[in-house]
Design a protein around this motif. Sequence first.
Motif, short mmCIF file in Angstrom:
data_model
loop_
_atom_site.label_atom_id
_atom_site.label_comp_id
_atom_site.label_asym_id
_atom_site.label_seq_id
_atom_site.Cartn_x
_atom_site.Cartn_y
_atom_site.Cartn_z
N LEU A 160 0.79 -1.12 0.05
CA LEU A 160 0.07 -0.02 -0.04
C LEU A 160 0.92 1.27 0.02
O LEU A 160 1.81 1.30 0.76
CB LEU A 160 -0.88 -0.08 1.25
N GLU A 161 0.58 2.14 -0.91
CA GLU A 161 1.41 3.49 -0.86
C GLU A 161 0.59 4.54 -1.40
O GLU A 161 -0.25 4.46 -2.31
CB GLU A 161 2.56 3.34 -1.97
N GLY A 162 0.85 5.58 -0.76
CA GLY A 162 0.26 6.82 -1.04
C GLY A 162 0.37 8.10 -0.26
O GLY A 162 0.97 8.08 0.82
N LYS A 163 -0.07 9.10 -0.58
CA LYS A 163 0.08 10.40 0.11
C LYS A 163 -0.97 10.83 1.00
O LYS A 163 -0.87 11.55 1.85
CB LYS A 163 0.17 11.56 -1.06
N ASP A 164 -2.03 9.99 1.06
CA ASP A 164 -3.32 10.05 1.96
C ASP A 164 -2.82 9.17 3.27
O ASP A 164 -3.11 7.96 3.15
CB ASP A 164 -4.47 9.44 1.40
N ILE A 165 -2.09 9.56 3.94
CA ILE A 165 -1.33 8.69 5.00
C ILE A 165 -2.44 7.92 6.09
O ILE A 165 -2.14 6.96 6.08
CB ILE A 165 -0.40 9.68 6.07
N ALA A 166 -3.58 8.84 6.32
CA ALA A 166 -4.52 8.24 7.14
C ALA A 166 -5.21 7.20 6.31
O ALA A 166 -5.32 6.05 7.12
CB ALA A 166 -5.62 9.27 7.49
N ARG A 167 -5.38 7.21 5.08
CA ARG A 167 -6.05 5.94 4.32
C ARG A 167 -5.14 4.88 4.44
O ARG A 167 -5.50 3.69 4.49
CB ARG A 167 -6.24 6.60 2.94
N VAL A 168 -3.73 5.14 4.04
CA VAL A 168 -2.83 3.87 3.88
C VAL A 168 -2.82 3.20 5.43
O VAL A 168 -2.68 2.01 5.27
CB VAL A 168 -1.53 4.40 3.45
N ALA A 169 -2.71 3.90 6.40
CA ALA A 169 -2.64 3.50 7.71
C ALA A 169 -3.65 2.60 8.17
O ALA A 169 -3.54 1.39 8.71
CB ALA A 169 -2.13 4.63 8.61
N THR A 170 -5.00 3.14 8.02
CA THR A 170 -6.14 2.71 8.22
C THR A 170 -6.39 1.36 7.33
O THR A 170 -6.70 -0.01 8.05
CB THR A 170 -7.46 3.52 8.04
N THR A 171 -6.14 1.30 6.03
CA THR A 171 -6.34 0.13 5.24
C THR A 171 -5.40 -1.02 5.79
O THR A 171 -5.60 -2.15 5.71
CB THR A 171 -6.02 0.66 3.57
N ALA A 172 -4.13 -0.60 5.94
CA ALA A 172 -3.32 -1.69 6.51
C ALA A 172 -3.64 -2.22 7.65
O ALA A 172 -3.28 -3.49 7.91
CB ALA A 172 -1.78 -1.09 6.74
N GLY A 173 -4.37 -1.55 8.85
CA GLY A 173 -4.71 -2.24 9.96
C GLY A 173 -6.02 -3.34 9.78
O GLY A 173 -6.51 -3.83 10.63
N LYS A 174 -6.76 -3.00 8.42
CA LYS A 174 -7.87 -3.62 8.25
C LYS A 174 -7.51 -5.27 7.52
O LYS A 174 -8.48 -5.94 7.36
CB LYS A 174 -8.97 -3.10 7.43
N LEU A 175 -6.28 -5.53 6.84
CA LEU A 175 -6.07 -6.45 6.27
C LEU A 175 -5.71 -7.77 6.96
O LEU A 175 -4.43 -8.12 7.28
CB LEU A 175 -4.81 -6.24 5.28
N THR A 176 -6.78 -8.31 7.49
CA THR A 176 -6.38 -9.65 8.35
C THR A 176 -5.63 -10.69 7.64
O THR A 176 -6.05 -10.93 6.21
CB THR A 176 -7.84 -10.10 8.69
#
Length: 242
Positions: free
Chosen positions: A123-139
């Motif tokens: 996951l990579e991008g300038k939307d830091i919150a989106r990247v960090a939140t998505t990483a936490g959802k990938l079980t």
Amino acid sequence: MTPMNRRCRLPLLPTAVLALSLASGIAKAADAPPANQLAFSTSASLEVTRDVLTVSLQVVRDGTDANTVQSALKQVLDAALNEARKQADPAGMAVRTEGFNLSPRYGREGKPNGWTGTAGLVLEGKDIARVATTAGKLTGMNIVGTGYSLSRELRERNEAELTAQAIQKFRARAEAMARQFGFTGYQLREVSVQSSDGDLGGRPALAMVRATAMQADAAPLPTEAGKGVLSATVQGSVTLTR
């Protein structure tokens, strides 16, 4: 050889010696350093905040049957990829797979006793919150690396400004040194311009967390971008003039 032949060859010796002397003189003149030359460099730098977050995730599976291991990997990767795609955004976060591998597993005696497989997701991008939140959802996938870098847009914008500053410093220094050495000006001989991003690319994020804890509550990945130094350098030489 007849006496006539010897007389014909005698005048060639001074000519050859003269030609050799001229060639030697030309070579020495070419090797002589130019007069009134100065070589130096100037630089400009700026501290900037990294604005692109990259998170690498991986799933590992083991088993005695290659097809079973491959199917298990595919199942976890497909689920994670589908979830990540829901959150993907062209301007904020990109998603890509990375490194689907399957290799033999060896026991203590060096004999194959099964298979080990790995699959990766980035996951990579300038939307830091989106990247960090998505990483936490990938079980089912473990975070194996995080890092911040500078976006191309921000890098190019700062590099243009820093290059202009470094060039202006080069010109001002050339003028100052010309006066200090008793000259009235200078002529530019050669110059090169280089930019550097210092430690801006791919440094680890501040915090790494265990994937098992993240998966339990789908909490965003805690990170801190930090800052680095972007710089531009002008290096060249000038001829001092009167």
